[in-house]
Design a protein around this motif. Structure first.
Motif, PDB file in Angstrom:
ATOM      1  N   GLN A   1       0.826  -1.209   0.000  1.00  0.00           N
ATOM      2  CA  GLN A   1       0.000   0.000   0.000  1.00  0.00           C
ATOM      3  C   GLN A   1       0.858   1.256   0.000  1.00  0.00           C
ATOM      4  O   GLN A   1       0.620   2.175  -0.783  1.00  0.00           O
ATOM      5  N   TRP A   2       1.849   1.316   0.890  1.00  0.00           N
ATOM      6  CA  TRP A   2       2.690   2.524   0.922  1.00  0.00           C
ATOM      7  C   TRP A   2       3.454   2.669  -0.392  1.00  0.00           C
ATOM      8  O   TRP A   2       3.639   3.783  -0.889  1.00  0.00           O
ATOM      9  N   GLN A   3       3.889   1.549  -0.962  1.00  0.00           N
ATOM     10  CA  GLN A   3       4.556   1.595  -2.260  1.00  0.00           C
ATOM     11  C   GLN A   3       3.617   2.151  -3.328  1.00  0.00           C
ATOM     12  O   GLN A   3       4.028   2.930  -4.195  1.00  0.00           O
ATOM     13  N   ALA A   4       2.349   1.770  -3.247  1.00  0.00           N
ATOM     14  CA  ALA A   4       1.372   2.238  -4.232  1.00  0.00           C
ATOM     15  C   ALA A   4       1.203   3.752  -4.160  1.00  0.00           C
ATOM     16  O   ALA A   4       1.062   4.419  -5.194  1.00  0.00           O
ATOM     17  N   PHE A   5       1.211   4.307  -2.957  1.00  0.00           N
ATOM     18  CA  PHE A   5       1.128   5.770  -2.822  1.00  0.00           C
ATOM     19  C   PHE A   5       2.330   6.439  -3.470  1.00  0.00           C
ATOM     20  O   PHE A   5       2.186   7.432  -4.194  1.00  0.00           O
ATOM     21  N   VAL A   6       3.505   5.922  -3.193  1.00  0.00           N
ATOM     22  CA  VAL A   6       4.713   6.527  -3.751  1.00  0.00           C
ATOM     23  C   VAL A   6       4.728   6.405  -5.268  1.00  0.00           C
ATOM     24  O   VAL A   6       5.027   7.366  -5.988  1.00  0.00           O
ATOM     25  N   ASP A   7       4.377   5.242  -5.779  1.00  0.00           N
ATOM     26  CA  ASP A   7       4.360   5.041  -7.233  1.00  0.00           C
ATOM     27  C   ASP A   7       3.377   5.991  -7.911  1.00  0.00           C
ATOM     28  O   ASP A   7       3.672   6.562  -8.967  1.00  0.00           O
ATOM     29  N   ALA A   8       2.193   6.151  -7.301  1.00  0.00           N
ATOM     30  CA  ALA A   8       1.179   7.031  -7.899  1.00  0.00           C
ATOM     31  C   ALA A   8       1.624   8.486  -7.863  1.00  0.00           C
ATOM     32  O   ALA A   8       1.383   9.240  -8.814  1.00  0.00           O
ATOM     33  N   ALA A   9       2.271   8.897  -6.766  1.00  0.00           N
ATOM     34  CA  ALA A   9       2.760  10.276  -6.679  1.00  0.00           C
ATOM     35  C   ALA A   9       3.890  10.511  -7.676  1.00  0.00           C
ATOM     36  O   ALA A   9       3.980  11.583  -8.289  1.00  0.00           O
ATOM     37  N   LYS A  10       4.747   9.512  -7.856  1.00  0.00           N
ATOM     38  CA  LYS A  10       5.844   9.640  -8.812  1.00  0.00           C
ATOM     39  C   LYS A  10       5.338   9.656 -10.253  1.00  0.00           C
ATOM     40  O   LYS A  10       5.977  10.239 -11.122  1.00  0.00           O
ATOM     41  N   GLU A  11       4.206   9.019 -10.485  1.00  0.00           N
ATOM     42  CA  GLU A  11       3.623   9.040 -11.818  1.00  0.00           C
ATOM     43  C   GLU A  11       3.289  10.464 -12.228  1.00  0.00           C
ATOM     44  O   GLU A  11       3.425  10.843 -13.398  1.00  0.00           O
ATOM     45  N   LYS A  12       2.863  11.240 -11.252  1.00  0.00           N
ATOM     46  CA  LYS A  12       2.501  12.633 -11.505  1.00  0.00           C
ATOM     47  C   LYS A  12       3.720  13.547 -11.459  1.00  0.00           C
ATOM     48  O   LYS A  12       3.813  14.519 -12.213  1.00  0.00           O
TER      49      LYS A  12
ATOM     50  N   PRO B   1       7.799  12.922 -11.387  1.00  0.00           N
ATOM     51  CA  PRO B   1       8.944  11.995 -11.385  1.00  0.00           C
ATOM     52  C   PRO B   1       9.990  12.318 -10.322  1.00  0.00           C
ATOM     53  O   PRO B   1      10.786  11.445  -9.951  1.00  0.00           O
ATOM     54  N   ASN B   2      10.018  13.556  -9.829  1.00  0.00           N
ATOM     55  CA  ASN B   2      10.996  13.931  -8.814  1.00  0.00           C
ATOM     56  C   ASN B   2      10.521  13.656  -7.389  1.00  0.00           C
ATOM     57  O   ASN B   2      11.243  13.933  -6.428  1.00  0.00           O
ATOM     58  N   PHE B   3       9.320  13.124  -7.262  1.00  0.00           N
ATOM     59  CA  PHE B   3       8.790  12.848  -5.926  1.00  0.00           C
ATOM     60  C   PHE B   3       9.642  11.788  -5.223  1.00  0.00           C
ATOM     61  O   PHE B   3      10.032  10.789  -5.819  1.00  0.00           O
ATOM     62  N   THR B   4       9.918  12.022  -3.948  1.00  0.00           N
ATOM     63  CA  THR B   4      10.731  11.098  -3.156  1.00  0.00           C
ATOM     64  C   THR B   4      10.092  10.876  -1.792  1.00  0.00           C
ATOM     65  O   THR B   4       9.680  11.830  -1.130  1.00  0.00           O
ATOM     66  N   LEU B   5      10.006   9.633  -1.372  1.00  0.00           N
ATOM     67  CA  LEU B   5       9.538   9.327  -0.023  1.00  0.00           C
ATOM     68  C   LEU B   5      10.090   7.968   0.392  1.00  0.00           C
ATOM     69  O   LEU B   5      10.046   7.009  -0.371  1.00  0.00           O
ATOM     70  N   THR B   6      10.639   7.903   1.592  1.00  0.00           N
ATOM     71  CA  THR B   6      11.038   6.622   2.174  1.00  0.00           C
ATOM     72  C   THR B   6      10.148   6.368   3.375  1.00  0.00           C
ATOM     73  O   THR B   6       9.620   7.309   3.982  1.00  0.00           O
ATOM     74  N   PHE B   7       9.950   5.114   3.725  1.00  0.00           N
ATOM     75  CA  PHE B   7       9.102   4.817   4.879  1.00  0.00           C
ATOM     76  C   PHE B   7       9.628   3.619   5.645  1.00  0.00           C
ATOM     77  O   PHE B   7      10.312   2.749   5.103  1.00  0.00           O
ATOM     78  N   ASP B   8       9.296   3.587   6.904  1.00  0.00           N
ATOM     79  CA  ASP B   8       9.748   2.530   7.783  1.00  0.00           C
ATOM     80  C   ASP B   8       8.863   2.522   9.016  1.00  0.00           C
ATOM     81  O   ASP B   8       8.174   3.517   9.301  1.00  0.00           O
ATOM     82  N   GLY B   9       8.855   1.430   9.751  1.00  0.00           N
ATOM     83  CA  GLY B   9       8.084   1.383  10.982  1.00  0.00           C
ATOM     84  C   GLY B   9       7.846  -0.028  11.471  1.00  0.00           C
ATOM     85  O   GLY B   9       8.140  -1.005  10.777  1.00  0.00           O
ATOM     86  N   PRO B  10       7.289  -0.158  12.658  1.00  0.00           N
ATOM     87  CA  PRO B  10       7.035  -1.465  13.268  1.00  0.00           C
ATOM     88  C   PRO B  10       5.693  -2.038  12.830  1.00  0.00           C
ATOM     89  O   PRO B  10       5.026  -1.493  11.945  1.00  0.00           O
ATOM     90  N   SER B  11       5.271  -3.094  13.492  1.00  0.00           N
ATOM     91  CA  SER B  11       3.968  -3.677  13.221  1.00  0.00           C
ATOM     92  C   SER B  11       2.865  -2.716  13.642  1.00  0.00           C
ATOM     93  O   SER B  11       3.100  -1.761  14.397  1.00  0.00           O
ATOM     94  N   PHE B  12       1.650  -2.980  13.178  1.00  0.00           N
ATOM     95  CA  PHE B  12       0.525  -2.093  13.469  1.00  0.00           C
ATOM     96  C   PHE B  12       0.319  -1.927  14.972  1.00  0.00           C
ATOM     97  O   PHE B  12       0.190  -0.815  15.476  1.00  0.00           O
ATOM     98  N   ASN B  13       0.279  -3.017  15.714  1.00  0.00           N
ATOM     99  CA  ASN B  13       0.032  -2.923  17.148  1.00  0.00           C
ATOM    100  C   ASN B  13       1.155  -2.202  17.875  1.00  0.00           C
ATOM    101  O   ASN B  13       0.919  -1.408  18.791  1.00  0.00           O
ATOM    102  N   ASP B  14       2.402  -2.467  17.466  1.00  0.00           N
ATOM    103  CA  ASP B  14       3.546  -1.814  18.113  1.00  0.00           C
ATOM    104  C   ASP B  14       3.635  -0.327  17.764  1.00  0.00           C
ATOM    105  O   ASP B  14       4.178   0.461  18.542  1.00  0.00           O
ATOM    106  N   TYR B  15       3.115   0.032  16.605  1.00  0.00           N
ATOM    107  CA  TYR B  15       3.214   1.426  16.156  1.00  0.00           C
ATOM    108  C   TYR B  15       2.652   2.393  17.199  1.00  0.00           C
ATOM    109  O   TYR B  15       3.253   3.422  17.504  1.00  0.00           O
ATOM    110  N   TRP B  16       1.505   2.040  17.775  1.00  0.00           N
ATOM    111  CA  TRP B  16       0.822   2.972  18.676  1.00  0.00           C
ATOM    112  C   TRP B  16       1.538   3.132  20.012  1.00  0.00           C
ATOM    113  O   TRP B  16       1.324   4.124  20.715  1.00  0.00           O
ATOM    114  N   THR B  17       2.377   2.193  20.364  1.00  0.00           N
ATOM    115  CA  THR B  17       3.146   2.314  21.600  1.00  0.00           C
ATOM    116  C   THR B  17       4.514   2.953  21.359  1.00  0.00           C
ATOM    117  O   THR B  17       5.145   3.417  22.307  1.00  0.00           O
ATOM    118  N   LYS B  18       4.955   2.994  20.106  1.00  0.00           N
ATOM    119  CA  LYS B  18       6.286   3.496  19.799  1.00  0.00           C
ATOM    120  C   LYS B  18       6.308   4.869  19.134  1.00  0.00           C
ATOM    121  O   LYS B  18       7.325   5.572  19.175  1.00  0.00           O
TER     122      LYS B  18
END
Length: 418
Positions: free
Chosen positions: A57-68, A70-87
């Protein structure tokens, strides 16, 4: 997604893989995005990465933004869904914290201390709150300020197995489905080792919380928890009784998470399940043309469901918030949201993109989601929402087994949540 990413099934092994290294989707960096003192932080996002579906899903957002752009840049990272809210709160105060983060509408209140108000940035960019689903924007607005912009608007639904209904000689649910008819159907679908419904231990995107909403309840009002009000209690007790009294579902275990119930629906041992539309693609892979989507049944038959969803915000610690917003706004254009809806199956937060999601889906399934979007209620919570969710998962199996009532459990939750 869950919700969610409003909440697909989470697989522990994949979650571990997601933690091994950050994901980088690169291209030449945009001069606008990299301007100011924020550097690379303005093109970094902290989010949940529980499964391959999250990553896609996150890749799909980046790909769609880059389609519009080409210079768009975004990296992403993070834990599991449940751990996200505690971290996430700790991560966002670090000196190298990413500028962009994700939140659910249900968690905006909880994360308000780390989310930058977007009102002025939206005004400068010509973006209006009315461009997005009203229920989602209500959830993303805290103390009169917009804290995130949503990419999806997902009403919780009732998934059902069309083949099971046909084999039992039952009519498929319509957009006016009563709890009386639902119970009658569930009983007819139960037998020979199979159940009419699969339930989880969780609160929302599940029978317990969603029937509480369908009966006219809400989780909060004016900043106060309202889970002990009679309509909410009655709806949850109805859900508990489906197991304890009616025997049309098996009681979950507190440690089960979503997997066992979703698996039961996918393998045909349960004919129905309450979940979010973000599960459409996953369920379709198992059920194919037999996958049906219905409105949540209510006592009157008038649809009512909670609308969940997620969006993008900016951290208050971001050193160049304007540059970060220039990245964020490219993720929430109708074109990008529509492209992701078409590819990933997320119900879009902008009405003009809804046809992208509806493409190639059965008319009845689309009609159910549209009916719930029109009759949905926002999931507006308090800053104790994570505590309520966690505690409910611990205690709900007692409710399903009939050893505690909904009033008893919800009363305890309300007290501990303050």
């Amino acid at each position: 997604m869950r919700p969610h990413t409003p909440r697909p099934a989470r697989v522990a092994a994949l979650a571990a893989v997601a933690l091994l290294a950050p994901l980088a989707i690169t291209a030449c960096s945009s001069g606008t995005a990299q301007s100011g003192s924020g550097g690379a932080q303005t093109t970094q996002m902290y989010t949940w990465v529980s499964t391959e579906n999250d990553r896609a899903q996150w890749q799909a957002f980046v790909d769609a933004a880059k389609e519009k752009d080409p210079n768009f840049t975004l990296t992403f990272d993070g834990p599991s869904f449940n751990d996200y809210w505690t971290k996430v709160k700790t991560r966002m105060v670090a000196s190298d914290a990413p500028c962009i983060l994700t939140t659910q509408a249900a968690r905006a209140q909880e994360l308000s201390g780390i989310l930058e108000p977007l009102d002025e940035y939206m005004k400068e960019a010509g973006i209006q709150a009315g461009d997005y689903n009203a229920a989602m924007m209500q959830g993303m607005t805290v103390d009169g300020h917009v804290l995130a912009l949503p990419y999806d608007a997902e009403p919780d639904v009732l998934f059902y197995n069309k083949a099971s209904f046909k084999a039992a000689g039952l009519d498929e649910p319509t957009t006016a489905y009563t709890t009386d008819q639902f119970l009658s159907d569930a009983k007819a679908l139960t037998g020979d080792g199979k159940y009419g419904l699969a339930v989880k231990a969780s609160l929302m995107a599940n029978a317990a919380g969603d029937f509480a909403i369908a009966f006219g309840g809400d989780v909060s009002r004016d900043g106060q928890v309202t889970i002990t009000e009679q309509k909410f209690v009655d709806g949850m007790q109805f859900a508990f009784d489906l197991v304890a009294k009616e025997g049309v579902a098996a009681a979950p275990n507190a440690a089960d998470a979503d997997g066992p119930s979703q698996g039961a629906f996918q393998n045909g041992t349960a004919a129905m399940i309450v979940d979010g539309p973000w599960m459409y693609g996953t369920f379709e892979k198992s059920l194919g043309e037999d996958l049906g989507v219905a409105v949540l049944p209510t006592p009157t038959g008038q649809p009512r469901a909670v609308i969940q969803g997620s969006g993008f915000g900016i951290s208050k610690s971001c050193p160049d918030k304007k540059a970060a917003f220039n990245v964020l706004k490219q993720l929430v254009t109708p074109e990008v949201i529509g492209a992701v809806a078409e590819k990933q199956g997320t119900v879009p937060s902008v009405e003009s993109a809804l046809d992208k999601w509806a493409a190639n889906k059965p008319e009845g399934n689309v009609a159910a989601v549209k009916a719930l979007l029109e009759n949905g209620t926002p999931l507006v919570t308090t800053n104790t929402w994570n505590q309520i969710n966690t505690s409910f998962e611990q205690y709900s199996p007692e409710g399903y087994r009939g050893t505690r009532t909904a009033a008893d459990i919800l009363g305890d939750l309300a007290k501990t949540a303050g």
